[in-house]
Scaffold this motif. Structure first.
Motif, PDB file in Angstrom:
ATOM      1  N   HIS A 187      29.609  -6.756  -2.754  1.00 43.18           N
ATOM      2  CA  HIS A 187      30.087  -7.229  -4.060  1.00 43.18           C
ATOM      3  C   HIS A 187      30.718  -8.627  -3.999  1.00 43.18           C
ATOM      4  O   HIS A 187      31.380  -9.037  -4.947  1.00 43.18           O
ATOM      5  CB  HIS A 187      31.108  -6.259  -4.666  1.00 43.18           C
ATOM      6  CG  HIS A 187      30.636  -4.848  -4.771  1.00 43.18           C
ATOM      7  ND1 HIS A 187      29.809  -4.405  -5.783  1.00 43.18           N
ATOM      8  CD2 HIS A 187      30.862  -3.780  -3.978  1.00 43.18           C
ATOM      9  CE1 HIS A 187      29.557  -3.128  -5.617  1.00 43.18           C
ATOM     10  NE2 HIS A 187      30.180  -2.708  -4.522  1.00 43.18           N
ATOM     11  N   THR A 247      31.051 -12.860  -3.676  1.00 39.26           N
ATOM     12  CA  THR A 247      30.394 -14.059  -4.203  1.00 39.26           C
ATOM     13  C   THR A 247      30.849 -15.251  -3.385  1.00 39.26           C
ATOM     14  O   THR A 247      31.944 -15.235  -2.794  1.00 39.26           O
ATOM     15  CB  THR A 247      30.759 -14.300  -5.685  1.00 39.26           C
ATOM     16  OG1 THR A 247      32.172 -14.530  -5.771  1.00 39.26           O
ATOM     17  CG2 THR A 247      30.389 -13.107  -6.547  1.00 39.26           C
ATOM     18  N   ARG A 251      25.561 -21.029  -5.434  1.00 38.17           N
ATOM     19  CA  ARG A 251      26.389 -19.860  -5.750  1.00 38.17           C
ATOM     20  C   ARG A 251      25.620 -18.620  -5.335  1.00 38.17           C
ATOM     21  O   ARG A 251      24.466 -18.442  -5.747  1.00 38.17           O
ATOM     22  CB  ARG A 251      26.743 -19.811  -7.233  1.00 38.17           C
ATOM     23  CG  ARG A 251      27.714 -20.896  -7.649  1.00 38.17           C
ATOM     24  CD  ARG A 251      27.905 -20.954  -9.156  1.00 38.17           C
ATOM     25  NE  ARG A 251      28.979 -21.877  -9.531  1.00 38.17           N
ATOM     26  CZ  ARG A 251      28.840 -23.187  -9.585  1.00 38.17           C
ATOM     27  NH1 ARG A 251      27.660 -23.742  -9.318  1.00 38.17           N
ATOM     28  NH2 ARG A 251      29.870 -23.965  -9.918  1.00 38.17           N
ATOM     29  N   TYR A 300      25.575 -14.272  -4.679  1.00 35.44           N
ATOM     30  CA  TYR A 300      26.118 -12.994  -5.148  1.00 35.44           C
ATOM     31  C   TYR A 300      25.495 -11.879  -4.318  1.00 35.44           C
ATOM     32  O   TYR A 300      24.258 -11.768  -4.229  1.00 35.44           O
ATOM     33  CB  TYR A 300      25.803 -12.769  -6.628  1.00 35.44           C
ATOM     34  CG  TYR A 300      26.207 -13.905  -7.512  1.00 35.44           C
ATOM     35  CD1 TYR A 300      27.460 -13.932  -8.103  1.00 35.44           C
ATOM     36  CD2 TYR A 300      25.345 -14.979  -7.734  1.00 35.44           C
ATOM     37  CE1 TYR A 300      27.851 -15.002  -8.910  1.00 35.44           C
ATOM     38  CE2 TYR A 300      25.726 -16.052  -8.531  1.00 35.44           C
ATOM     39  CZ  TYR A 300      26.979 -16.051  -9.118  1.00 35.44           C
ATOM     40  OH  TYR A 300      27.352 -17.096  -9.916  1.00 35.44           O
TER      41      TYR A 300
END
Length: 877
Positions: free
Chosen positions: A252, A254, A274, A276
């Motif tokens: 979970h 990032t 970015r 995730y």
């Protein structure tokens, strides 16, 4: 011609099932009719028509089956078709040419037609078929045991079909949404310039959009087939790979990484990545990356000088004084307004100076006052730099320059460097003198009597409230003298109100002359004065006796001689007093005792005057049971457009009918509810009653959606921890649109805790509710806070409205309130309108909503509903 057994035109819907099921039903019905009928009746007879109609229905359903795109089944034709089918079954049953025919086929009709008719009409058709089946069996005298199961089967089958039809429609809509979302995602992924990429835990690409090629020059296929790995800049590789490992190993999580990668052509590309971790998501099972090429930003840095020039222009053109200081409190930036204020020509002259040096340029004489102010500002700025806490909306007088009468609003913010350390501060100061003077004038008019110039009742309440709010050890010893002129009404009746006003002005002069400057003298009402003194009771009584003598001296006004006397009650501010009204009530009780004992005398409040306090305590106990005993009720007072006389809303007013005390006015029991905390559950009950009533009106009255219902809310309710959640729950339970409910908060309450009020009202506004500020003009609002309140409506207090044609100051106050509301784009409602003249005045001044006895008193829900139904409008001219 070969035909498939099932001819679906697309996704299976209720209409598709109906198209096939209706054909099967008519085939079997026709077969049943043929087998059950020995001889066919004449074509022109009802029996002949009932025998022929199945053939027509069969042919129509066959055409619908074979050519679904051409033969449509719209609702009117379907209703005609079900009517024909019911006619066939009913006619053959009544003619007994098809014994036992009715109910099984009626069950079939109830089972297929709701598929195409929709929920509401389908339900009506099912009920109609059930009623027809019931009537047929009654007409034929069939035993109940034979037809009752079929009747239930008809209802059950029809309702089941309706449920099935709704389910199919929902599934169809969900499928369409899923397809649409998939197409949208695909379009976004293809259109965006960002790289969207999904990899497995080994960072092997599972999906990427075409932007991958635009950013690094490679396609997904080339990366996968050639097993290419991104070539990272040596300065960025270690940190980026560490973040990737963290992303992969931490569920979970990032990450954000800014790094450089080599393009296929050999040059470095700056990327913002970015990531995730969505390995846990069964639909994705991978690491999701959004990658943006920010190389163009580096080119933008070359234009920094141009941007600096633009920002410089914006800074210098701003009328506010803007400046920045370094960590030592020396000026680094200043705009043109700042420089002009202190007599400098350029920023270079100011840069590096302290506020002491800047101020001393304007010093006249020894300049001690400016030097002290400079030191205060310097220390304030250093505190902001040290603490990192901004200082916002600070209003000060004479802060800048040599003009001590100017007002400024100042905002100061800490400035941080790239590492987050405080490197200085930014200050913005704006001249608000004009607005502040307007605000103070408005406050003065609201707090002072226009005739005598004395503080008015509002000012008196404010002063007492401030004294009560102080901690007990610091609370001043306060005594109230409550004066009521004896038989002053007869003076007005005999000589006229102008004569009475002149008498009041002379009596005001005498009262002020008899009292020391430290005593607070207010005009409480028409012929009532209130004096607050720090004197003990014996000294207060001596003052009161001197006032009796001063007032009793004869008055010569316009060649007429009158003698006026007064009755005075004295009460001491006790530790148990929690509100100003308690002290006023005690002094008022003593004053009435003075009147009862012959007038023109002084009485001191004592234990014998505790009846009101006892009644209040008893009322508190009774109020705790009022809800469960159904003693509370609500009434509705219409809010009327002064343009066309139409009803635009209702204000909900609470009433209490107690078996012991009878009808108790709100002015008596609302303060009890406030002080006891009962206002919270009572207020929620009132709000729910309003929502329920509005929901009923929506069902019964076509125009109900155009009106709003206003519900009063106290500050105690607003600040209660569960109030916002309870309001949201009531709206959800009743299904009332939030914009139909208007919550009213008095101006005085709103200003008691403005910061928390703004926060809570903002959260209520997010729910969609309308917000109103009640009794506006009585609470001394700061315009700085008013413009931050998310209110939709200002309700002008009835004290101002009822004085429009009597008092020029009330007229000016109303005019200023309307101008303020127009500036802030806020609606206005005038309260307590009692004359047609007031209506005309308000309309001319631009206030287009009003409520009061000139239109209607508060009425019950049924009468309010009749008003909504009635086309009659109120007279407004």
């Amino acid at each position: 011609m070969r035909l498939p057994l099932l001819r679906f035109t697309g996704v299976i819907t209720g209409g598709e099932i109906f198209r096939i099921a209706s054909l099967c039903l008519y085939v079997t019905l026709l077969l049943h009719v043929v087998l059950a009928t020995d001889t066919f009746p004449a074509a022109g007879s009802a029996a002949g028509l009932a025998t022929s109609l199945p053939i027509i229905l069969f042919l129509a359903s066959l055409a619908r089956y074979l050519w679904p795109g051409i033969v449509k089944h719209d609702r009117p034709l379907l209703l005609a078709e079900v009517l024909a089918a019911v006619f066939v079954v009913s006619s053959l049953t009544l003619q007994q040419s098809a014994p036992g025919l009715a109910l099984p086929w009626l069950v079939g009709l109830a089972g297929i037609f709701p598929l195409a008719l929709g929920t509401a009409i389908g339900l009506i058709v099912v009920l109609a078929i059930a009623v027809i089946g019931f009537a047929l069996n009654i007409a034929l005298g069939a035993p109940m045991l034979n037809w009752l199961p079929h009747l239930f089967a008809t209802l059950f089958t029809g309702l089941s079909t309706i449920v099935l039809s709704n389910t199919l429609r929902s599934n169809h809509a969900a499928l369409r949404r899923a397809e649409r979302d998939e197409r949208r995602f695909d379009a976004i992924a293809r259109a965006t310039r960002h790289v969207f990429m999904i990899t497995d835990s080994g960072f092997r690409i599972k999906f990427s959009n075409p932007a991958l090629h635009d950013v690094i020059g490679y396609t997904q296929d080339e990366v996968v087939t050639q097993e290419l790995r991104a070539i990272l800049h040596p300065d960025d590789a270690a940190e980026h790979q560490e973040k990737l490992r963290y992303l992969r190993d931490t569920p979970h999580s990032t990450i954000f990484s800014r790094h450089r990668a080599m393009h296929r052509s050999g040059h470095w590309v700056w990327l913002d990545t970015r990531g995730y971790n969505m390995l846990h998501d069964g639909a994705i099972e991978g690491l999701v990356f959004s990658i943006e090429d920010i190389s163009a930003r580096k080119d933008a840095e070359l234009k920094l000088e141009e941007e600096h020039a633009l920002l410089r222009a914006v800074l210098d053109l701003n009328p506010s004084m803007i400046y920045a200081k370094d960590a030592d409190g020396r000026f680094t930036i200043s705009n043109r307004s700042f420089q002009r204020q202190f007599g400098y020509e350029s920023e270079d002259e100011v840069r590096g100076m302290t506020v002491h040096e800047v101020f001393m340029k304007q010093a006249e004489g020894d300049g001690h006052a400016l030097q002290a102010m400079a030191e205060q500002l310097h220390q304030q700025d250093l505190e902001i730099i040290k603490s990192g806490i901004p200082l916002e909306d600070l209003e000060l007088q004479g802060l800048w320059g040599t003009d001590p009468h100017s007002w400024y609003r100042t905002n100061k913010f800490p400035l941080h460097d790239a590492h987050g350390e405080t490197m200085g501060m930014l200050g913005i100061a704006r001249d608000i003198t004009e607005r502040k003077e307007y605000e103070m004038r408005l406050e003065y008019l609201a707090l002072h009597d226009s005739l005598t110039g004395l503080p008015n009742r509002r000012y008196l309440l404010k002063t007492i409230a401030e004294a009560i709010a102080r901690p007990q050890p610091a609370r001043p010893r306060m005594t109230m003298l409550f004066c009521d002129l004896d038989f002053f009404k007869s003076v007005n009746d005999t000589h006229g109100h102008d004569f009475g006003d002149k008498c009041l002005m002379e009596l005001t002069r005498r009262i002020l002359a008899e009292l020391p400057a430290g005593d607070f003298v207010a005009r409480f009402g028409g012929n009532e004065f209130a004096i607050l003194s720090n004197a003990p009771l014996d000294e207060a009584k001596s003052k009161a006796e001197r006032l009796l003598a001063a007032v009793a001296k004869q008055l010569v006004v316009d060649d007429a001689i009158v003698k006026i006397q007064t009755s005075i009650g004295i009460a001491l501010l006790e530790p148990e007093h929690k509100t100003p009204s308690e002290l006023i009530r005690a002094a008022d009780a003593a004053m009435y005792q003075a009147k009862e004992r012959g007038r023109n005398r002084v009485e001191i409040y004592d234990a014998s005057l505790q009846n009101n306090s006892i009644k209040r305590a008893q009322m508190d106990v009774a109020l705790r049971f009022a809800l469960e005993r159904n003693e509370l009720s609500v009434m509705y007072q219409p809010k009327v457009s002064v343009i066309d006389g139409s009803i635009k809303g209702f204000e909900l007013l609470l009433r209490w009918n107690n078996p012991k005390y009878g009808h108790i006015p709100p002015v008596e029991f609302i303060p009890v509810a406030e002080s006891s905390g009962l206002v919270v559950p009572i207020g929620l009950w009132v709000l729910e009653e309003a929502c329920k009533q509005y929901s009923l009106w929506q069902q019964r009255c076509p125009d109900a959606s155009k009106v709003t219902i206003s519900v009063n809310v106290s500050m105690r309710q607003l600040l209660h921890s569960t109030f916002l959640d309870e309001v949201a729950a009531i709206l959800e339970r009743t299904g009332v649109p939030p914009q139909a409910i208007e919550l009213e908060l008095t101006e005085t309450s709103a200003m008691a805790s403005p910061v928390q009020t703004i926060d809570n009202l903002t959260r209520l506004k997010r729910l969609g509710l309308r917000l109103a500020l009640d009794d506006f003009g009585t609470g001394y609002s700061s315009l700085a806070y008013l413009q931050k309140l998310p209110v939709d409506v200002l309700k002008i207090d009835k004290a101002f409205v009822q004085g429009l044609d009597k008092n020029s100051s009330d007229l000016e106050i109303v005019r200023m309130i309307l101008a303020l509301a127009q500036t802030l784009n806020i609606e206005t409602v005038a309260e307590g309108v009692e004359t047609r003249e007031n209506v005309v005045q308000l309309k001319k001044m631009g206030c287009y909503l009003a409520q009061g006895f000139v239109f209607s008193q508060a009425v019950n829900a049924d009468t309010a509903e009749d008003m909504l139904r009635s086309p009659r409008r109120f007279a407004v001219a």
